[in-house]
Design a protein around this motif. Structure first.
Motif, PDB file in Angstrom:
ATOM      1  N   TYR A 135     -19.100 -15.445 -57.121  1.00 22.23           N
ATOM      2  CA  TYR A 135     -19.258 -14.257 -57.706  1.00 22.23           C
ATOM      3  C   TYR A 135     -18.671 -13.288 -56.987  1.00 22.23           C
ATOM      4  O   TYR A 135     -18.670 -12.958 -55.628  1.00 22.23           O
ATOM      5  N   LYS A 136     -17.655 -12.310 -57.610  1.00 21.03           N
ATOM      6  CA  LYS A 136     -16.964 -11.314 -56.836  1.00 21.03           C
ATOM      7  C   LYS A 136     -17.233 -10.150 -57.214  1.00 21.03           C
ATOM      8  O   LYS A 136     -16.734  -8.980 -56.501  1.00 21.03           O
ATOM      9  N   GLY A 137     -18.493  -9.742 -57.715  1.00 22.54           N
ATOM     10  CA  GLY A 137     -18.949  -8.462 -57.754  1.00 22.54           C
ATOM     11  C   GLY A 137     -19.590  -7.875 -56.492  1.00 22.54           C
ATOM     12  O   GLY A 137     -19.809  -8.448 -55.578  1.00 22.54           O
ATOM     13  N   ASN A 138     -20.154  -6.573 -56.614  1.00 23.87           N
ATOM     14  CA  ASN A 138     -20.706  -5.910 -55.592  1.00 23.87           C
ATOM     15  C   ASN A 138     -22.153  -5.496 -56.010  1.00 23.87           C
ATOM     16  O   ASN A 138     -22.452  -4.433 -55.722  1.00 23.87           O
ATOM     17  N   HIS A 139     -22.572  -6.022 -57.098  1.00 20.01           N
ATOM     18  CA  HIS A 139     -23.948  -5.692 -57.767  1.00 20.01           C
ATOM     19  C   HIS A 139     -23.940  -4.379 -58.380  1.00 20.01           C
ATOM     20  O   HIS A 139     -25.027  -3.624 -58.413  1.00 20.01           O
ATOM     21  N   GLY A 140     -22.807  -3.861 -58.828  1.00 17.28           N
ATOM     22  CA  GLY A 140     -22.597  -2.606 -59.389  1.00 17.28           C
ATOM     23  C   GLY A 140     -22.612  -1.339 -58.235  1.00 17.28           C
ATOM     24  O   GLY A 140     -22.614  -0.304 -58.893  1.00 17.28           O
ATOM     25  N   LEU A 141     -22.486  -1.681 -57.202  1.00 16.42           N
ATOM     26  CA  LEU A 141     -22.587  -0.645 -56.251  1.00 16.42           C
ATOM     27  C   LEU A 141     -21.209  -0.156 -55.714  1.00 16.42           C
ATOM     28  O   LEU A 141     -20.362  -0.824 -55.771  1.00 16.42           O
ATOM     29  N   PRO A 142     -20.792   1.199 -55.980  1.00 11.61           N
ATOM     30  CA  PRO A 142     -19.602   1.664 -55.322  1.00 11.61           C
ATOM     31  C   PRO A 142     -19.375   1.406 -54.010  1.00 11.61           C
ATOM     32  O   PRO A 142     -20.193   1.326 -53.160  1.00 11.61           O
ATOM     33  N   PHE A 143     -18.306   1.323 -53.344  1.00  7.01           N
ATOM     34  CA  PHE A 143     -17.593   1.224 -52.188  1.00  7.01           C
ATOM     35  C   PHE A 143     -17.769   2.403 -51.530  1.00  7.01           C
ATOM     36  O   PHE A 143     -17.072   3.428 -52.031  1.00  7.01           O
ATOM     37  N   PRO A 144     -18.225   2.738 -50.241  1.00  7.88           N
ATOM     38  CA  PRO A 144     -18.332   3.940 -49.720  1.00  7.88           C
ATOM     39  C   PRO A 144     -16.977   4.347 -49.109  1.00  7.88           C
ATOM     40  O   PRO A 144     -16.266   3.367 -48.698  1.00  7.88           O
ATOM     41  N   LYS A 145     -16.556   5.511 -49.365  1.00  6.46           N
ATOM     42  CA  LYS A 145     -15.324   6.199 -48.792  1.00  6.46           C
ATOM     43  C   LYS A 145     -15.625   6.596 -47.387  1.00  6.46           C
ATOM     44  O   LYS A 145     -16.530   7.306 -47.133  1.00  6.46           O
ATOM     45  N   TRP A 146     -14.777   6.155 -46.366  1.00  9.44           N
ATOM     46  CA  TRP A 146     -14.868   6.676 -45.175  1.00  9.44           C
ATOM     47  C   TRP A 146     -15.053   8.404 -44.897  1.00  9.44           C
ATOM     48  O   TRP A 146     -15.877   8.938 -44.306  1.00  9.44           O
ATOM     49  N   GLU A 147     -14.344   9.062 -45.824  1.00  9.24           N
ATOM     50  CA  GLU A 147     -14.002  10.385 -45.670  1.00  9.24           C
ATOM     51  C   GLU A 147     -15.485  11.036 -46.253  1.00  9.24           C
ATOM     52  O   GLU A 147     -15.741  12.048 -45.960  1.00  9.24           O
ATOM     53  N   ASP A 148     -16.198  10.420 -46.870  1.00  9.37           N
ATOM     54  CA  ASP A 148     -17.330  10.740 -47.469  1.00  9.37           C
ATOM     55  C   ASP A 148     -18.709  10.757 -46.703  1.00  9.37           C
ATOM     56  O   ASP A 148     -19.634  11.260 -46.942  1.00  9.37           O
TER      57      ASP A 148
END
Length: 289
Positions: free
Chosen positions: A268-281
């Motif tokens: 399974y290559k997904g991330n459960h629909g969660l966005p990857f956080p951006k460092w600058e945020d």
């Protein structure tokens, strides 16, 4: 008569549910190509734990007659991966026998062991709807016993398993829902779980092929063969129907293992629909020029 309705989980071609039965038949049949490497005695009302390397076979044996055994299993190298009774129940059945597989929990989800032989496979379904080797119920425990009887008792299967795995660095929190070996159970007309006397005889066994390196544990249930009532107005001490169990671990000749490899988890290559956080945020991110 109730009409047959297909199982919810259906395997596509080549999926792990479609096993190579000839491979497991060969392991079960060619007993001259195996070597007993360890025997474990499990006295009444106790628990024992043991390790099984991948590619080995182990048996749970009724040494002196009918006795229920509550069984747990973990990845020997990572106890977070452990037997998942409810998913096994969905994928295989509420009661298991030859060619059924015991599956691990998420995110691992792979067969940990495959049943190669079952001396009680012909029991089928009795007049009450009872079947053998169930995943319907779970282990007896001192908490529900206290709730039902008001009494403390330290040798329920949950406690037996807890003591058995402590030498391996595990605790009560690692004990999980069980496979009830040699236990005869079903659902009554009120959709309630029932247990009845085990039909196992001296010498009966359930045999497994270890698909990965395993840590296993079993409790000789303090209810023995479950032929007496444990709770309610007819309850009595079942000590007289308690018997030991035996564990036998076998290595297999290499030729029996040709073509076999340890199962892998789903890719399974997904991330459960969660966005990857951006460092600058990140509010406290340390930014540099």
């Amino acid at each position: 008569m109730t009409k047959y309705y297909p199982a919810a989980y259906q395997a596509s071609e080549g999926a792990a549910l479609n096993i190579d039965k000839e491979f497991y038949q060969r392991i079960a049949a060619e007993t001259g190509k195996r070597t007993l490497v360890k025997s474990v005695h499990v006295p009444i009302r106790t628990g024992q734990a043991w390790k099984v390397p991948a590619g080995h076979v182990f048996r749970v044996v009724a040494k002196e007659g009918a006795q229920v055994g509550d069984f747990n299993m973990w990845n020997a190298h990572n106890p977070r991966e452990r037997m998942w009774a409810s998913r096994t129940r969905q994928l295989q059945g509420a009661h298991v026998s030859t060619y059924d597989r015991l599956w691990s929990n998420l995110p691992f989800l792979r067969p940990m062991a495959t049943i190669t032989s079952d001396s009680l496979a012909d029991y089928g379904v009795d007049e009450h709807g009872g079947r053998i080797h169930d995943l319907l119920g779970t282990r007896c425990d001192p908490y529900v016993n206290k709730m039902l009887t008001g009494e403390d008792f330290d040798f329920h299967c949950h406690s037996n398993l807890t003591r058995a795995i402590m030498p391996y660095g595990l605790t009560e929190f690692d004990v999980h829902d069980v496979l009830n070996i040699f236990q005869c159970t079903g659902l009554n007309s009120d959709d309630q779980y029932f247990m009845k006397a085990s039909p196992a005889k001296k010498g009966d066994y359930l045999e497994f092929f270890a698909e990965i390196d395993l840590l296993c544990a079993i409790s000789t249930c303090p209810g023995g063969d479950l032929s007496v009532h444990l709770w309610g107005p007819e309850a009595e001490d079942p000590l007289k129907v308690c018997r030991p169990l035996g564990i036998e671990i076998y290595s297999l000749d290499s030729e029996l293992l040709e073509g076999w490899e340890q199962p892998r988890s789903p890719d399974y290559k997904g991330n459960h629909g969660l966005p990857f956080p951006k460092w600058e945020d990140q509010p406290d991110a340390q930014k540099t020029e």
